[in-house]
Design a protein around this motif. Structure first.
Motif, PDB file in Angstrom:
ATOM      1  N   ALA A  63       0.832  -1.213   0.000  1.00  0.00           N
ATOM      2  CA  ALA A  63       0.000   0.000   0.000  1.00  0.00           C
ATOM      3  C   ALA A  63       0.864   1.260   0.000  1.00  0.00           C
ATOM      4  O   ALA A  63       0.569   2.222  -0.712  1.00  0.00           O
ATOM      5  N   ALA A  64       1.930   1.258   0.783  1.00  0.00           N
ATOM      6  CA  ALA A  64       2.826   2.421   0.834  1.00  0.00           C
ATOM      7  C   ALA A  64       3.523   2.605  -0.507  1.00  0.00           C
ATOM      8  O   ALA A  64       3.692   3.735  -0.981  1.00  0.00           O
ATOM      9  N   ARG A  65       3.929   1.522  -1.132  1.00  0.00           N
ATOM     10  CA  ARG A  65       4.575   1.588  -2.451  1.00  0.00           C
ATOM     11  C   ARG A  65       3.623   2.236  -3.463  1.00  0.00           C
ATOM     12  O   ARG A  65       4.015   3.120  -4.219  1.00  0.00           O
ATOM     13  N   HIS A  66       2.377   1.805  -3.428  1.00  0.00           N
ATOM     14  CA  HIS A  66       1.372   2.375  -4.345  1.00  0.00           C
ATOM     15  C   HIS A  66       1.173   3.867  -4.063  1.00  0.00           C
ATOM     16  O   HIS A  66       1.197   4.690  -4.981  1.00  0.00           O
ATOM     17  N   ARG A  67       1.011   4.207  -2.788  1.00  0.00           N
ATOM     18  CA  ARG A  67       0.725   5.595  -2.408  1.00  0.00           C
ATOM     19  C   ARG A  67       1.908   6.516  -2.695  1.00  0.00           C
ATOM     20  O   ARG A  67       1.745   7.613  -3.212  1.00  0.00           O
ATOM     21  N   LEU A  68       3.118   6.078  -2.368  1.00  0.00           N
ATOM     22  CA  LEU A  68       4.297   6.945  -2.479  1.00  0.00           C
ATOM     23  C   LEU A  68       4.924   6.935  -3.873  1.00  0.00           C
ATOM     24  O   LEU A  68       5.296   7.987  -4.393  1.00  0.00           O
ATOM     25  N   LEU A  69       5.052   5.774  -4.470  1.00  0.00           N
ATOM     26  CA  LEU A  69       5.788   5.671  -5.729  1.00  0.00           C
ATOM     27  C   LEU A  69       4.903   5.749  -6.965  1.00  0.00           C
ATOM     28  O   LEU A  69       5.356   6.148  -8.026  1.00  0.00           O
ATOM     29  N   ASP A 118       6.603  20.052 -10.396  1.00  0.00           N
ATOM     30  CA  ASP A 118       6.211  20.706  -9.146  1.00  0.00           C
ATOM     31  C   ASP A 118       5.241  21.863  -9.357  1.00  0.00           C
ATOM     32  O   ASP A 118       4.585  22.306  -8.417  1.00  0.00           O
ATOM     33  N   GLN A 119       5.106  22.344 -10.571  1.00  0.00           N
ATOM     34  CA  GLN A 119       4.109  23.371 -10.883  1.00  0.00           C
ATOM     35  C   GLN A 119       2.763  22.741 -11.230  1.00  0.00           C
ATOM     36  O   GLN A 119       1.717  23.278 -10.882  1.00  0.00           O
ATOM     37  N   LEU A 120       2.787  21.612 -11.924  1.00  0.00           N
ATOM     38  CA  LEU A 120       1.557  20.997 -12.423  1.00  0.00           C
ATOM     39  C   LEU A 120       0.885  20.058 -11.423  1.00  0.00           C
ATOM     40  O   LEU A 120      -0.346  19.992 -11.368  1.00  0.00           O
ATOM     41  N   HIS A 121       1.669  19.322 -10.661  1.00  0.00           N
ATOM     42  CA  HIS A 121       1.104  18.311  -9.765  1.00  0.00           C
ATOM     43  C   HIS A 121       0.066  18.874  -8.793  1.00  0.00           C
ATOM     44  O   HIS A 121      -1.013  18.281  -8.639  1.00  0.00           O
ATOM     45  N   PRO A 122       0.309  20.010  -8.137  1.00  0.00           N
ATOM     46  CA  PRO A 122      -0.719  20.531  -7.208  1.00  0.00           C
ATOM     47  C   PRO A 122      -2.045  20.849  -7.901  1.00  0.00           C
ATOM     48  O   PRO A 122      -3.116  20.604  -7.335  1.00  0.00           O
ATOM     49  N   HIS A 123      -1.982  21.345  -9.122  1.00  0.00           N
ATOM     50  CA  HIS A 123      -3.216  21.676  -9.847  1.00  0.00           C
ATOM     51  C   HIS A 123      -3.992  20.410 -10.215  1.00  0.00           C
ATOM     52  O   HIS A 123      -5.218  20.377 -10.113  1.00  0.00           O
ATOM     53  N   VAL A 152      -0.575  10.082 -11.766  1.00  0.00           N
ATOM     54  CA  VAL A 152       0.360   8.958 -11.599  1.00  0.00           C
ATOM     55  C   VAL A 152       1.622   9.209 -12.412  1.00  0.00           C
ATOM     56  O   VAL A 152       2.740   9.029 -11.924  1.00  0.00           O
ATOM     57  N   ASN A 153       1.445   9.646 -13.643  1.00  0.00           N
ATOM     58  CA  ASN A 153       2.579   9.924 -14.533  1.00  0.00           C
ATOM     59  C   ASN A 153       3.508  10.979 -13.916  1.00  0.00           C
ATOM     60  O   ASN A 153       4.723  10.786 -13.855  1.00  0.00           O
ATOM     61  N   LEU A 154       2.946  12.081 -13.454  1.00  0.00           N
ATOM     62  CA  LEU A 154       3.762  13.154 -12.871  1.00  0.00           C
ATOM     63  C   LEU A 154       4.421  12.706 -11.567  1.00  0.00           C
ATOM     64  O   LEU A 154       5.552  13.096 -11.276  1.00  0.00           O
ATOM     65  N   ASN A 155       3.704  11.913 -10.802  1.00  0.00           N
ATOM     66  CA  ASN A 155       4.257  11.474  -9.521  1.00  0.00           C
ATOM     67  C   ASN A 155       5.495  10.592  -9.695  1.00  0.00           C
ATOM     68  O   ASN A 155       6.343  10.536  -8.819  1.00  0.00           O
ATOM     69  N   GLN A 156       5.611   9.937 -10.821  1.00  0.00           N
ATOM     70  CA  GLN A 156       6.756   9.050 -11.055  1.00  0.00           C
ATOM     71  C   GLN A 156       7.978   9.802 -11.571  1.00  0.00           C
ATOM     72  O   GLN A 156       9.016   9.213 -11.785  1.00  0.00           O
TER      73      GLN A 156
END
Length: 187
Positions: A63-69, A118-123, A152-156
């Motif tokens: 679950a942590a892997r899914h949430r964080l990564l 870091d500009q797009l992810h919050p939006h 998901v794409n941006l988070n990676q």
């Protein structure tokens, strides 16, 4: 890093067992995700690959892997919050307005050539949260699916990553398509 991943795993377990409230979960999870990203960026020399770190230390933390990564946002943002299903009509109208506003903001960011993660992810995170508040919107609606895919794409990618012209064009296309499908529901 080890303790942070373990903490997120325990938080995810507590959330799924309904042992922690929605607000506390969301607040804690956002804080832990932020701390994880900071730690990950600051320790690339020591831990170049977090996935390998998890495997090497035999951590049981699916679950942590899914949430964080993978996702990078709390489950309440990814899937919507359970208590939001009990809203009245006035609340739903407010949430539709909020979703339109966040859609337009996200699209404007792309038109203004904002392309850093870091500009797009919050939006996109705000947009996903807004879409999840609207009870009339089906779980598998294209607007939810596309926004989640890009989250998901941006988070990676690292926060400093800059979208290429092709990625920016694809993201603009996907978000515009999502907005068009969203708009059809509320005509």
């Amino acid at each position: 890093m080890y303790s942070l991943i373990t903490t997120v795993q325990h938080l995810e377990t507590a959330w799924t067992r309904d042992a922690v409230g929605e607000e506390k979960y969301t607040e804690s999870c956002k804080k832990l995700i932020s701390q994880f990203k900071t730690l990950k960026n600051g320790s690339t020399q020591l831990i170049p690959n977090v996935d390998k770190f998890i495997t090497e230390y035999k951590m049981d933390c699916k679950a942590a892997r899914h949430r964080l990564l993978r996702v990078g946002v709390p489950a309440t943002v990814e899937y919507g919050a359970p208590k939001l299903n009990r809203q009245n009509s006035a609340d739903d109208q407010k949430h539709v307005f909020e979703a339109v506003q966040t859609f337009i903001t996200a699209l404007n960011c792309l038109q203004l050539d904002m392309r850093d993660v870091d500009q797009l992810h919050p939006h996109l995170s705000d947009l996903m949260a807004s879409l999840n508040k609207v009870k009339k919107l089906p779980e598998n609606h294209v607007s939810r699916v596309k926004v989640k895919e890009w989250l998901v794409n941006l988070n990676q990618k690292p926060a400093s990553y800059r979208l290429t012209d092709d990625e920016l064009r694809q993201m603009s296309f996907d978000l515009q398509t999502a907005y068009d499908h969203w708009h059809r529901i509320y005509k």
